[in-house]
Motif scaffolding. Sequence first.
Motif, mmCIF file in Angstrom:
data_model
loop_
_atom_site.group_PDB
_atom_site.id
_atom_site.type_symbol
_atom_site.label_atom_id
_atom_site.label_comp_id
_atom_site.label_asym_id
_atom_site.label_seq_id
_atom_site.Cartn_x
_atom_site.Cartn_y
_atom_site.Cartn_z
ATOM 1 N N CYS A 122 0.839 -1.188 0.000
ATOM 2 C CA CYS A 122 0.000 0.000 0.000
ATOM 3 C C CYS A 122 0.882 1.248 0.000
ATOM 4 N N PRO A 123 0.306 2.372 -0.410
ATOM 5 C CA PRO A 123 1.075 3.626 -0.408
ATOM 6 C C PRO A 123 1.554 3.977 1.001
ATOM 7 N N GLU A 124 2.716 4.587 1.089
ATOM 8 C CA GLU A 124 3.313 4.908 2.385
ATOM 9 C C GLU A 124 2.408 5.802 3.223
#
Length: 89
Positions: A68-70
């Motif tokens: 997932c995106p940071e």
Amino acid sequence: MMNDQNPGMLDCGRVMAQIFDLLDGEVTNETERRLREHITSCPHCFTQADFEERFLAALQEAKGKDGCPEKLRAKVMEALKAEGLSGTA
């Protein structure tokens, strides 16, 4: 498929209780043989085992993709910490 005549045969409950061990390769060869024998002869267990196998394959495929995106990860971790939990993954 219950089998009261042959106590050595597995019933559906026993098979479903071991399905994830089977799919994870965590059973002996003899247990695998017996479980698969039941699954191939029982429509109910075959359907359930097929679903579980496909589900695990989909999870494995998703696991191999980018995470997932940071920014999302940071929000989740912040929420967990606010609840008194900690993550180490």
